[in-house]
Design a protein around this motif. Structure first.
Motif, PDB file in Angstrom:
ATOM      1  N   TYR A 156      -4.744  10.951  -0.198  1.00 40.36           N
ATOM      2  CA  TYR A 156      -3.889  12.130  -0.329  1.00 40.36           C
ATOM      3  C   TYR A 156      -4.616  13.387   0.150  1.00 40.36           C
ATOM      4  N   SER A 187      -6.665   5.944  -3.175  1.00 39.12           N
ATOM      5  CA  SER A 187      -5.356   6.557  -2.899  1.00 39.12           C
ATOM      6  C   SER A 187      -5.422   8.070  -3.066  1.00 39.12           C
ATOM      7  N   THR A 202       0.834  -1.207   0.000  1.00 37.51           N
ATOM      8  CA  THR A 202       0.000   0.000   0.000  1.00 37.51           C
ATOM      9  C   THR A 202       0.865   1.251   0.000  1.00 37.51           C
ATOM     10  N   LEU A 227      -7.368   4.744   3.601  1.00 31.75           N
ATOM     11  CA  LEU A 227      -6.258   3.790   3.547  1.00 31.75           C
ATOM     12  C   LEU A 227      -6.744   2.365   3.775  1.00 31.75           C
ATOM     13  N   LEU A 265       1.569   4.494  -2.812  1.00 29.19           N
ATOM     14  CA  LEU A 265       1.338   5.879  -2.406  1.00 29.19           C
ATOM     15  C   LEU A 265       2.596   6.739  -2.470  1.00 29.19           C
ATOM     16  N   MET A 282      -8.526   1.308   0.607  1.00 31.24           N
ATOM     17  CA  MET A 282      -7.523   1.073  -0.423  1.00 31.24           C
ATOM     18  C   MET A 282      -6.837  -0.274  -0.210  1.00 31.24           C
TER      19      MET A 282
END
Length: 731
Positions: free
Chosen positions: A492, A488, A269, A504, A273, A507
């Motif tokens: 952000y 994602s 993950t 998160l 990112l 995701m």
């Protein structure tokens, strides 16, 4: 000038003078040659609109010619070739056929000039020998978090045992996890051991020294103590912006670790990112490679394109919900501009690796085409992007990311150019069920084309085929596009407010499915196959054939299939070395009767892994016996050394200097890590030859013993320096 009807009735306006071909010169020609020339001119005339697509090919050829030279050319050579090309272009400006030829020559000269100039501009000192332990002071430019360690790149260096003029511009150091991780932008001082960047493990293998040179990195090493932060002025300008994003990547990794409890899932993950895939455990990385999904972990065109596309469609949809805005503002162009901005910010967040920079340029050109009301998906656009990116970093053309990304994009555009009309017609005639089936079929078609286009480069660089890559990509790529990347982007946006935890977690659900797909595909029977290393001639043939196949549009483009087929056969036809020896003579490999390599040392190191992989095997035939002979009788050893016999030749592999007097009398070849002064064997490879020429590969036949060295393949170039005498890179 007159028009001449040639070939299948194609009209070549301007290619011919009234008295014959403008480029054929005076005098009679054989009729067969004239007909062939006329046929070729006819095909070229029909394809006139595609001529410009060969400009980046010529530019890249100039870059390739520069790297193929055995010595560094004089600095005046490139500019002289360019000026000559311009003069010839002007002289032949009235003959269209010759004009096209002179443009091709000029593009080659420009490529040569650009890469030669870049090499001269970025040249920096390279460490010539091992140095240390010594005190090293430098500013932390980047931090890479690995399992059990941290790797940092330092700039603005001061090395205690090196003069300023001999100090490299950058150095990469590995720090133990027990030491505190320094922040990007800080200046640290620590005790370290430094080494030159490692040379290729064998002739033709990956050249880390060349890559390090163009990255400005003149040494690698490892820390011998904890780093101490030193008071220093803060960074300013663009470097300060770079440090801000570098620290942001560290924050992203910490946030992911808090939100995702599974360390493997957290590492994947975080990689999606912040672009740091070095923290992913090796078994997981191996599963991604074997399943054909490794490209998902290397932030490139797919991720940048998805990120920009999501922003484009979301912004456009939101604006369209407000009729007043939709009727008065150019919402499509505004959305495209924001898409470009999002691509740039995303690239900075993931560290701006070379493939991502190229992808940003491609994405920016696509969005710019939308703003200018032009077709965003055209071969001309790809050609322009290839020309610009090669000019920006010409050395990147030699790497797998450049080659595989452009191969996939060019092949996909060419395929959809051919299939596009039929797809549009089918889409109009189908209902929603048919359109859903068409989408699934399009996904499969895209995966197949991209896989076929990138497979030759995977063979050349990695010697591996992933047989289930199409099927794993059919699952993982849609999951990435539809689920992982949207979450994602939301993460952000929420991260500055500390509200990123739900995004998160969501995701990571998609990441979990991608990891599962990789592990299942990699675990299937026959998931991968290793093949012997493809020679350079093979990948050149494939590339030229692929360009011919995709650039032209007529049936004659099918001629490109011939060099592709020949190039793909070269790994099976290429001869592998019978004996290999490292640049310091401490590790050797010999080919046994069953065709596999037997190694004198451990098979887990970088050198051994490279040898075996390029040999098309994943394990050695076995270690050398300490005493006695192998079952096939080719290798016999005692305390002083070993003798290898093949094709009626004897190769002495010396362990102890006491064996030299006898071996020098009896053997056809003597290989030793010691100095062999006075040895009168027909061929002697000793310490001094190894230091001078690097790793050696021997090809044995009844007629002779042919030797290739790393120096033979690379020559004496600015990035080679003095050959380091080590067999594996520093930690």
């Amino acid at each position: 000038m007159a028009q001449a009807r040639i070939g299948d009735g194609a009209v070549a306006d301007g290619l011919f003078d009234e008295d014959g071909p403008a480029f054929a010169g005076e005098g009679a020609r054989p009729r067969a040659f004239a007909r062939a020339l006329g046929w070729l001119a006819g095909r070229l005339a029909v394809e006139r609109e595609r001529w410009a697509l060969w400009a980046p090919v010529g530019f890249g050829l100039g870059v390739a010619l520069y790297f193929a030279l055995p010595t560094e050319p004089p600095l005046w050579l490139g500019p002289s070739l360019t000026v000559t090309g311009v003069l010839l272009l002007w002289a032949e400006r009235r003959h269209l056929g010759l004009l096209a030829g002179m443009l091709a020559v000029l593009s080659v000269a420009l490529g040569f000039t650009v890469v030669q100039t870049r090499t001269a501009l970025i040249a920096a000192p390279i460490l010539m020998r091992e140095v240390g332990p010594t005190m090293v002071t430098g500013r932390v430019l980047s931090v890479e978090r690995q399992p059990g360690a941290v790797r940092v790149i330092l700039g603005d260096l001061a090395v205690e045992k090196l003069k300023p003029e001999a100090t490299p511009g950058k150095v990469r150091l590995r720090l133990s996890e027990k030491y505190p991780t320094p922040e990007a932008g800080t200046v640290i001082r620590l005790r370290a051991a430094l080494h030159p960047p490692p040379p290729p493990a064998e002739p033709g293998a990956f050249d880390f020294q060349r890559r390090a040179f163009f990255q400005g990195m003149g040494a690698v090493g490892f820390a011998l103590g904890a780093p101490q932060v030193v008071d220093a002025p803060p960074v300013t300008g663009l470097q300060r912006l770079s440090m801000v994003f570098e620290r942001a990547r560290a924050v992203i990794a910490e946030r992911v670790q808090r939100a995702v409890s599974n360390p493997v899932e957290a590492s994947v993950t975080a990689a999606l990112l912040n672009g740091e895939d070095v923290a992913i455990p090796e078994p997981t990385m191996e599963a991604f490679r074997d399943s054909g999904l490794a490209h998902l972990l290397s932030i490139s065109g797919l991720h940048v394109g998805i990120a920009a596309g999501i922003v484009f469609f979301v912004v456009r949809a939101l604006f369209a919900l407000v009729p007043w805005l939709a009727l008065r503002w150019p919402i499509k162009k505004i959305a495209a501009a924001l898409g470009i901005l999002s691509a740039i910010v995303y690239t900075l967040l993931v560290g701006a690796p070379v493939p991502t920079v190229r992808s940003v340029l491609m994405t920016g050109l696509i969005m710019a085409a939308m703003i200018a009301d032009r077709d965003p998906f055209s071969m001309r656009l790809v050609a322009f992007a290839g020309l610009v990116t090669t000019a920006m970093e010409p050395e990147g053309m030699l790497g797998p990311s450049f080659q595989m990304s452009f191969a996939a994009v060019v092949a996909l555009i060419a395929a959809y150019e051919a299939a596009g009309p039929a797809l549009v017609r089918w889409k109009r005639e189908m209902g929603w069920v048919g359109k859903a089936a068409l989408y699934l079929g399009g996904t499969a078609f895209t995966s197949v084309i991209a896989t076929l286009a990138t497979t030759p480069y995977s063979l050349f660089h990695f010697q591996q085929i992933a047989f289930y890559g199409v099927f794993s990509n059919m699952i993982a790529v849609p999951v990435t596009s539809v689920w992982v990347m949207p979450w994602s982007l939301l993460a952000y946006l929420l991260m500055p407010f500390g509200l990123d935890w739900p995004a998160l977690v969501a995701m990571n659900w998609g990441v979990r499915l991608i990891i599962w797909t990789a592990e299942v595909a990699a675990g299937l029977p026959g998931a991968t196959a290793l093949v012997p290393a493809m020679p350079v001639a093979g990948i050149v043939a494939v590339t030229l054939g692929g360009l011919w196949l995709t650039i032209w549009t007529g049936r004659w483009r099918l001629l490109g299939l011939l060099p592709i087929a020949v190039g793909m056969l070269t790994p099976a036809l290429a001869q592998r070395p019978d004996v290999l020896v490292t640049g310091d003579g401490t590790i050797m490999g010999v080919r046994m009767a069953d065709g596999r390599l037997s190694l004198s040392g451990k098979s887990e190191g970088r050198v051994a892994e490279t040898w075996l992989r390029r040999d098309g095997h994943d394990m050695a035939a076995g270690l050398w016996p300490s005493a006695g002979a192998t079952l096939d009788g080719r290798l016999s050893c005692d305390a002083l050394g070993c003798l290898y016999r093949a094709e009626g030749r004897t190769v002495a592999l010396v362990r102890m200097p006491d064996a030299l007097p006898e071996d020098c009398k009896l053997a056809d070849v003597v290989i030793t890590a010691e100095a062999a002064r006075g040895c009168r064997a027909p061929l002697v490879i000793d310490r001094w030859r190894l230091r001078r020429e690097g790793a050696q590969a021997l090809y044995i036949s009844p007629e002779n013993v042919r030797v290739e060295s790393v120096r033979d393949g690379r020559g004496d170039r600015p990035w080679t320096g003095v050959r380091p005498v080590q067999t594996s890179p520093p930690p």
